[in-house]
Motif scaffolding. Structure first.
Motif, mmCIF file in Angstrom:
data_model
loop_
_atom_site.group_PDB
_atom_site.id
_atom_site.type_symbol
_atom_site.label_atom_id
_atom_site.label_comp_id
_atom_site.label_asym_id
_atom_site.label_seq_id
_atom_site.Cartn_x
_atom_site.Cartn_y
_atom_site.Cartn_z
ATOM 1 N N GLY A 1 78.935 60.847 44.814
ATOM 2 C CA GLY A 1 78.934 60.061 43.598
ATOM 3 C C GLY A 1 80.186 59.231 43.456
ATOM 4 N N HIS A 2 81.260 59.761 43.980
ATOM 5 C CA HIS A 2 82.496 58.997 43.894
ATOM 6 C C HIS A 2 82.417 57.804 44.833
ATOM 7 N N GLU A 3 82.927 56.733 44.337
ATOM 8 C CA GLU A 3 83.045 55.571 45.207
ATOM 9 C C GLU A 3 84.462 55.559 45.717
ATOM 10 N N GLY A 4 84.617 55.612 46.959
ATOM 11 C CA GLY A 4 85.953 55.658 47.509
ATOM 12 C C GLY A 4 86.469 57.081 47.529
ATOM 13 N N ALA A 5 87.734 57.163 47.855
ATOM 14 C CA ALA A 5 88.314 58.470 48.135
ATOM 15 C C ALA A 5 88.283 59.378 46.922
ATOM 16 N N VAL A 6 88.043 60.628 47.189
ATOM 17 C CA VAL A 6 88.182 61.652 46.160
ATOM 18 C C VAL A 6 89.557 62.269 46.359
ATOM 19 N N LEU A 7 90.332 62.297 45.303
ATOM 20 C CA LEU A 7 91.713 62.711 45.474
ATOM 21 C C LEU A 7 91.942 64.161 45.106
ATOM 22 N N SER B 1 86.285 66.698 39.730
ATOM 23 C CA SER B 1 86.842 65.906 40.807
ATOM 24 C C SER B 1 87.319 64.590 40.236
ATOM 25 N N CYS B 2 88.230 64.005 40.923
ATOM 26 C CA CYS B 2 88.708 62.707 40.484
ATOM 27 C C CYS B 2 89.045 61.895 41.719
ATOM 28 N N GLY B 3 89.051 60.612 41.554
ATOM 29 C CA GLY B 3 89.235 59.813 42.749
ATOM 30 C C GLY B 3 89.688 58.407 42.464
ATOM 31 N N ALA C 1 85.018 69.245 58.610
ATOM 32 C CA ALA C 1 84.301 69.255 57.348
ATOM 33 C C ALA C 1 84.005 67.859 56.857
ATOM 34 N N HIS C 2 84.897 66.980 57.136
ATOM 35 C CA HIS C 2 84.744 65.622 56.615
ATOM 36 C C HIS C 2 85.018 64.628 57.729
ATOM 37 N N THR C 3 84.619 63.432 57.457
ATOM 38 C CA THR C 3 84.875 62.401 58.451
ATOM 39 C C THR C 3 86.271 61.829 58.315
ATOM 40 N N SER C 4 86.895 62.135 57.213
ATOM 41 C CA SER C 4 88.214 61.569 56.997
ATOM 42 C C SER C 4 89.113 62.630 56.374
ATOM 43 N N VAL C 5 90.270 62.183 55.955
ATOM 44 C CA VAL C 5 91.298 63.083 55.455
ATOM 45 C C VAL C 5 90.757 64.007 54.357
ATOM 46 N N VAL C 6 91.049 65.259 54.492
ATOM 47 C CA VAL C 6 90.671 66.210 53.447
ATOM 48 C C VAL C 6 91.802 66.231 52.427
ATOM 49 N N THR C 7 91.539 65.686 51.280
ATOM 50 C CA THR C 7 92.614 65.556 50.301
ATOM 51 C C THR C 7 92.818 66.811 49.490
ATOM 52 N N SER C 8 91.758 67.513 49.271
ATOM 53 C CA SER C 8 91.897 68.597 48.320
ATOM 54 C C SER C 8 91.025 69.770 48.734
ATOM 55 N N VAL C 9 91.547 70.946 48.514
ATOM 56 C CA VAL C 9 90.739 72.150 48.689
ATOM 57 C C VAL C 9 90.930 73.006 47.444
ATOM 58 N N VAL D 1 88.711 61.743 51.621
ATOM 59 C CA VAL D 1 88.799 60.294 51.488
ATOM 60 C C VAL D 1 87.436 59.646 51.754
ATOM 61 N N ASP D 2 86.585 60.331 52.459
ATOM 62 C CA ASP D 2 85.279 59.745 52.744
ATOM 63 C C ASP D 2 84.370 59.710 51.517
ATOM 64 N N GLY D 3 84.868 60.163 50.399
ATOM 65 C CA GLY D 3 84.113 59.993 49.162
ATOM 66 C C GLY D 3 83.188 61.129 48.820
ATOM 67 N N THR D 4 83.210 62.168 49.604
ATOM 68 C CA THR D 4 82.326 63.287 49.304
ATOM 69 C C THR D 4 83.134 64.512 48.929
ATOM 70 N N ILE D 5 82.463 65.355 48.196
ATOM 71 C CA ILE D 5 82.992 66.679 47.928
ATOM 72 C C ILE D 5 81.998 67.640 48.548
ATOM 73 N N ARG D 6 82.488 68.578 49.270
ATOM 74 C CA ARG D 6 81.580 69.511 49.920
ATOM 75 C C ARG D 6 81.842 70.921 49.419
ATOM 76 N N VAL D 7 80.760 71.596 49.236
ATOM 77 C CA VAL D 7 80.844 72.967 48.772
ATOM 78 C C VAL D 7 80.554 73.865 49.960
ATOM 79 N N TRP D 8 81.425 74.796 50.165
ATOM 80 C CA TRP D 8 81.300 75.682 51.320
ATOM 81 C C TRP D 8 81.069 77.097 50.847
ATOM 82 N N GLY D 9 80.184 77.744 51.537
ATOM 83 C CA GLY D 9 79.927 79.132 51.223
ATOM 84 C C GLY D 9 79.769 79.922 52.504
ATOM 85 N N THR D 10 79.485 81.177 52.345
ATOM 86 C CA THR D 10 79.318 81.991 53.546
ATOM 87 C C THR D 10 77.859 81.969 53.998
#
Lengths: 1000, 305
Positions: free
Chosen positions: B22-28, B41-43, B274-282, B296-305
């Motif tokens: 949903g974010h356009e551009g990097a998620v910070l 999230s913010c970006g 996990a991402h195609t670009s820099v992982v800004t936040s965990v 930075v690729d604009g996505t937020i990913r949710v990881w689980g087991t």
């Protein structure tokens, strides 16, 4: 109404019409409202607004007409021709004149139209026209970028130009190149072929030649014709056919006008290799046409109130500087290499192993030959000759300047004949299986001749090369034929040198550097390496990737290393910048090169593959040494530094920090500085932060001095002098710091100006009017009772009461005199310091500042007092330490010095534990003196202040001083016990002490 | 579910559960709320977005910032938000209405990080202007109630405990401001500190330094307990955190990877792209084995087991 009627007299009979009318009206209304609806339509009467029956027409005799007197109908009104535009949008109606003509008119028209038939196409116009139509059809099939009908009419000239007419008169035919007649070229080609065969001719080749020639002649007639056209027409096909407009730019607009280096790239992207081109296009970082799809620029506005700095200009760029270039730059070469590999993959398998580009001269020769060949041979069938010829010349080239090489002859004639036979056969078929066959034959030819002469072998290779080329060309022509019905050849591409090279997997010639962008050069370099991969057999390093990867942990570096090896051991194809990574600095590159050299050497000599482990180590050592050797401040040293850093860091420091009361409140924490005066309001400006060094720096300085003092041997009793001096020095330093940061003075300056004034004035001129003193005393007393001026109280509680500060009625002079003595004694030692501190105008302040530290002293002192007094509680405290009255100074001194490391550490304030202890103590006093403890730390500070001076003085002076001070303390103790009656008693005591001192 | 206890490697969240787009551009930044049911999230598109990470639903968008939003934090009762960013302001939001309650102005430059205190009464912000500022949410004043400007360089990250403000700065220090005793404790690491994160027991600070190293500090003594290496962190502000069991450390990398280290022996337990670009936040789930990462690729990913 009735009454009215009675009054009037009516003559005659009333006219009933009125009533009729009204009744009719009523009836009409009633009908309109109710019953009319119930009636069948045909029974209904149409009436006017008056209720009269309405008739159609101007006269009153007709009937109601239309549908309820309207033009409507039962079904309502809909226009017949209406079609909803919702589903099918406005279609352009194709109108032609025929739409408007009757049949007979049409017949007339047809009879009159004149057109040339195909049979009488003298000038080939119709053919061209047909071709054009074909193209148009093609174009329509293609997804055209410009919607709507193709704008051919725009492009086509309205009429033939005069030039065309002239040419026509000169014998030029439409659709043919303006060149000399094709017979000439044909002749040329034949001659070439013949030459080639001459070269091949051995004793038995004559027969073959004879056999071959007639066949070819036939072919010229039979097969050549269409191919001939293929090759010739392109010369004269209209421009728009050659370059179909595939972009959205305006006509005549050249997007690459000022950036010609991109045109090349664009062009290479467009034709045939579409899947490659696209991928490439996206990977190119600086491609003009590839938009930065990855990073979306949020094109929102910015607040109007926001002031823009110079740095803010790139609002719509990346504020955070998340440039993907960083990552991409690493990936790009990789990607490129993959691409180029892909590009090559098709050819690689075909390229014969062991083939090597021998030298450029050969290459050039061959190339030039090819060029001339491809230029002169304009018919596809000539390729056959060409193949043979090129095969021969290839041989020639490899045989280095043997002009009419007889080497080719060495390969057995039968084989050649077989080949030729197969060749011709295939030509007849004109099918694609030709090459399968051909290659097969060649293959067993090769197999047979493995043992034979090398030259023959190579010749054979050359032949295969030629064959491949031919295949490619053939494929292409076939392709086009499908498209174009064999008439016009839209993408005219004759086989250029480049494309030929591509097909053969050869390295393209160096382009002139100015028309290739950096990206493309890098691509070229990549290509070169790959090519060298294919062309050269890296015998020694083929197994390298498996076994010896000295830079395994750094894949990029490993890649570079491999390239380096290739370059080193396989000549010819050498790129300009040796290590492909453009982001490396010159120095780093050089270093790396050296490293590579060393590694390569190690590999070569140490047989890397065999003893990997050992060699690995060796190499690592080697690289380490090289690293050390060749870097001035290189990695190794850096790492050592890192080690050091690791030892050094993390470094912990502690400072005082004062949270604001409200912050404490919000955090639900008691303010640790509660009641303390606020820190001096610092000048808050940008200059402030720029000019002044931060507090930590000062701190560090102090620490240095401290360390210095620590490093000196701790003086014992015998070394008192030194210790004293040292202590003085420390004090000096401390005082400096204290001066900078001490908030108390400023506070006083703001809040207690009158008392301070008193202090100062009285210290300057001690003899004052007693009346005044009384007044002052009263005021102070009031204050004390009110309990609002805590500082003065603190001072009072402090051992050294300045004579002027408190309300002493008399004998102030004496106490102050003693004080003065004290001061002067101190001054003797710290003259320098005093002079330094000239800024603090009065002696008193100097004294106080000087005395600031020496907390131990104060404690001791205090304890003494306490011991003397009846305070039981504090005895416990005093038991901690020696409480001897004798040699207090010495003990204190030693004590202090011993404690310096921990104690002097905090210079902004005393260490917290100290502070707190003191605070407690003072609080106790305070309680006794019925004061709130709101000013604890401050007062404790003052304690310290006072006692410093005291101790100093004592150290220097005799025991007399001590005794006097002790007496002082007595007073004070009593003071503490009772604050209210204190002033009087104080004055009394002071008088006493003064007297005593006078006596002395 | 699996709260506490020593998690095995296989229980680390490594499976992609959802992608929040949903974010356009990097998620910070991407942050769980207190109970981990929502995330914020913010970006760079100047928005703050509220998500349900479990179901992958975008709930709400908060728009008001004029520049990129760099950090966001939510109160424990989920009623208020604070956010900061390139427009030098700190916004104090009402979660439900999406309206800005207050804007705190005063930073001279971009604001890098923002946090609520325990009672959500104070917002503490760290800025590029080398200062940490505390803002009062209770009063109507928009002036900072505390300015700490002992830093020598941009302050990148801030953490709060009940009585302390901890901030990491590019000057290489992690400074702890203890309100209770009125002390500032400065731990100098010698490397620019990118992000700091508290361990769940509150005894350690994890500091991400720009030399591609995460450092674990003991808070009471200030000694370096462990260093974690393997990832790339050289030029971006990237988060790091401990897992909720404090058994592992996780952090992003500039090449889009996520790394898990063992807390004790500092070995890379797991790393994956996990991402195609820099992982800004965990951000690690407070209770479950779940993690969200932003890139930075604009996505937020949710990881689980």
């Amino acid at each position: 109404m009735d009454s009215d009627e009675e009054d009037y007299v009516f003559y005659g009979t009333p006219i009933e019409r009125e009533e009729e009318i009204t009744s009719r009206k009523k009836k009409a209304v009633a009908e309109a409202s109710g019953q009319l609806r119930t009636l069948a339509p045909w029974k209904q009467e149409v009436t006017d607004e008056e209720g009269r029956r309405r008739f159609h027409g101007a006269f009153t005799g007709g009937y109601s007409a239309g549908y309820y007197n309207t033009v409507g109908s039962k079904e309502g009104w809909t226009p017949q021709s209406f079609t909803s535009s919702r589903k099918n949008r406005a279609e352009i109606q194709q109108q032609s004149i025929l739409n408007f003509l009757d049949d007979d008119e049409k017949g007339e028209l047809e009879g009159r139209a004149v057109a040339t038939s195909m049979q009488f196409d003298t000038f080939g116009f119709t053919a061209a026209e047909l071709a054009r139509k074909q193209v148009e059809k093609e174009q329509q099939k293609r997804p055209s970028i410009i919607p709507g009908p193709a704008p051919d009419e725009i492009v086509l000239p309205a009429a033939d130009s005069i030039g065309v007419k002239l040419l026509l008169k000169m014998g030029w035919r439409h659709g043919h190149a303006i060149r000399d007649s094709r017979t000439n070229s044909l002749y040329d080609a034949r001659r070439e072929a013949r030459k080639a065969f001459l070269a091949l001719s051995s004793d038995d080749s004559a027969a073959m030649h004879a056999g071959f020639e007639p066949v070819k002649g036939d072919l010229d007639i039979a097969v050549d014709q269409p191919m001939d056209n293929d090759h010739q027409h392109p010369h004269s096909t209209p421009v728009y056919v050659l370059n179909p407009k595939q972009n959205l730019h305006g006509l005549g607009y050249d997007p690459f006008k000022h950036a010609p280096e991109f045109r090349e790239k664009k062009r290479s992207r467009l034709p045939g290799n579409k899947e490659l081109g696209h991928r490439k296009g996206f990977s190119m970082k600086d491609n003009l046409l590839a938009f930065r799809s990855g990073r979306t620029a949020p094109g929102f506005g910015i607040g109007a109130l926001e002031e823009l700095d110079a740095e803010d200009e790139d609002v719509y760029a990346s504020g955070y500087d998340f440039e993907e270039t960083y990552v991409q730059e690493i990936e790009e070469p990789l990607e490129l290499s993959i691409e180029s590999k892909k590009m090559l993959s098709g050819k690689e398998q075909g390229v014969l192993p062991g083939f090597k580009v021998a030298s450029t001269s050969d290459y050039q020769l061959e190339r030039s030959f090819c060029n001339t060949k491809s230029g002169s041979s304009d018919s596809g069938s000539k390729v056959a000759h060409w193949v043979v010829a090129s095969g021969v010349t290839q041989q020639q080239g490899l045989r280095s300047q043997c002009s009419e090489a007889t080497l080719g002859a060495q390969c057995s004639g039968e084989r050649w004949r077989d080949c030729a036979a197969g060749f011709t056969r295939l030509k007849e078929n004109n099918g694609r299986n030709f090459f399968a066959h051909f290659n097969c034959e060649l293959l067993d030819f090769e197999c047979d001749e493995v043992d034979e002469d090398h030259g023959a072998h190579e010749g054979c290779e050359g032949f295969t090369r030629g064959a491949k080329l031919w295949e490619a060309q053939q494929k292409r022509t076939e392709h086009k034929k499908l498209e174009l019905d064999g008439k016009v050849f839209p993408s005219v591409q004759k086989m250029t040198a480049e494309s030929r090279g591509k097909i053969l997997g050869e390295r393209p010639l160096e382009r002139s550097s100015n028309d290739t962008s950096s990206a493309s050069t890098s691509a070229d370099i990549q290509l070169q390496f790959n090519l060298s991969d294919t062309f050269t057999k890296p015998a020694s390093f083929n197994e390298l990737p498996d076994v010896a990867k000295p830079f395994r942990d750094d894949p990029a570096k490993q890649g570079r290393f491999e390239q380096f090896l290739k370059e080193k051991y396989h000549g010819g194809l050498r790129s300009k910048d040796s290590s492909g990574s453009s982001y490396m600095s010159e120095a780093a590159r050089a270093r790396e090169k050296l490293e590579f050299e060393a590694a390569a050497e190690a590999i070569r000599t140490g047989k890397w593959g065999k003893e990997t482990g050992l060699a690995n180590q060796q190499f690592i050592e080697l690289s380490v040494t090289t690293g050390l050797q060749f870097t001035s401040a290189g990695l190794e040293q850096g790492s050592q530094e890192e080690e050091l850093m690791k030892k050094m860091y993390p470094k912990r420091e502690e400072f005082q920090w004062r949270p604001s009361p409200i912050l404490c409140k919000r955090f639900d924490i008691m303010d640790p500085y509660m009641g303390k005066p606020p820190p001096p309001p610092r000048v808050r400006s940008k200059m402030d932060s720029l000019i002044f060094m931060p507090d930590s720096v000062k701190h560090a300085q102090v620490e240095e001095t401290k360390a210095y003092s620590d490093s000196l041997p701790v003086p014992q009793s015998g070394m008192e002098d030194i210790s004293k001096k040292e202590a003085d020095r420390e004090v000096e330093v401390d005082v400096e710091v204290e001066n900078v940061e001490r908030p108390v003075d400023l506070y006083k300056a703001i809040f207690s100006d009158d008392s301070d004034d008193e202090e100062e004035s009285s210290s300057v001129n001690q003899m004052e009017d007693p009346q005044k003193k009384v007044e002052a005393a009263n005021t102070t007393l009031n204050r004390l009772i009110a309990g609002d001026f805590l500082e003065s109280l603190g001072k009072e509680l402090g051992l050294e009461v300045p004579p002027d500060l408190l309300p002493h009625l008399e004998n102030k002079a004496m106490t102050s005199a003693s004080q003065k003595e004290n001061d002067s004694a101190n001054k003797g030692q710290i003259n320098a310091f005093v002079s330094e501190n000239k800024s603090s105008s009065t002696l008193n302040t100097v004294n106080r500042t000087f005395i600031n530290q020496d907390t131990e002293e104060s404690k001791e002192y205090q304890r003494d007092d306490v011991v003397e007094s009846s305070g039981n509680i504090i005895k416990t405290l005093s038991s901690e330490k020696k409480s001897g009255k004798v040699e207090l100074g010495k003990v204190a001194q030693v004590d202090r010095i011993n404690r310096t490391p921990s104690d002097r550490h905090r210079n902004r304030s005393s260490s917290s534990s100290e502070d707190e202890r003191r605070r407690k103590r003072s609080r106790r006093h305070r309680h006794r003196s019925s004061n709130s403890d709101s000013d604890t730390s401050d007062s404790s500070d003052d304690y310290r202040d006072r006692h410093h001076s005291r101790s100093k003085g004592r150290k220097q002076e005799s025991s007399r001083e001590k005794s006097s001070s002790r007496k002082h303390s007595k007073h004070r103790k009593r003071d503490r016990r009772d604050s209210l009656g204190r002033s009087h008693r104080d004055s009394e005591k002071d008088r006493e002490t003064a007297k005593r001192e006078k006596r002395r | 579910m699996s709260g506490g206890g020593g998690l095995g490697v296989e229980e680390l969240p490594r499976k992609e559960m959802n992608v929040l787009k949903g974010h356009e551009g990097a998620v910070l930044a991407a942050r769980f709320n207190v109970d981990g049911n929502y995330c914020l999230s913010c970006g760079k598109d100047r928005t703050i977005r509220l998500w349900n990470p479990r179901r992958g639903i975008h709930i709400k968008t908060y728009k008001s910032h004029a520049r990129e939003v760099r950090d966001v934090h939510c109160t424990p009762d989920n009623s208020k938000l604070c956010s900061c960013g390139g427009d030098r302001q700190i916004f104090y939001w009402d979660v439900s209405t999406g309206r800005v309650i207050r804007k705190f102005r005063g930073h001279d430059s971009e604001v890098n990080a923002v946090k609520f205190n325990e009672y959500a009464s104070v917002v503490v912000s760290a800025g590029y202007d080398r200062s940490v500022r505390a803002w009062d949410c209770r009063s109507h004043s928009t002036e900072p109630i505390q300015i700490v400007d002992t830093f020598l360089d941009s302050v990148m990250s801030v953490c709060l405990t009940k009585s302390e403000i901890i901030a990491g700065s590019v000057d290489g220090t992690v400074r702890t401001f203890d309100i209770r005793i009125g002390r500032e404790i400065s731990d100098e690491l010698g490397q620019p500190v990118n992000c700091i994160s508290l361990s769940n027991d509150g005894n350690c600070i994890l500091a991400s330094c720009l030399d591609s190293t995460l450092r674990l500090l003991d808070r009471s003594t200030g000694e370096l307990l462990q260093e974690y290496k393997g990832h790339t962190c050289k030029s971006y502000k990237m988060d790091c955190c401990l897992t909720n069991s404090d058994a592992h450390i996780t952090g992003g990398s500039e090449d889009g990877f996520i790394y898990y280290w063992d807390l004790v022996d500092a070995s890379v337990v797991s790393s994956f792209r996990a991402h195609t670009s820099v992982v800004t936040s965990v951000s690690y789930h407070p209770k479950d084995s779940c993690m969200i990462t932003a890139s930075v690729d604009g996505t937020i990913r949710v990881w689980g087991t």
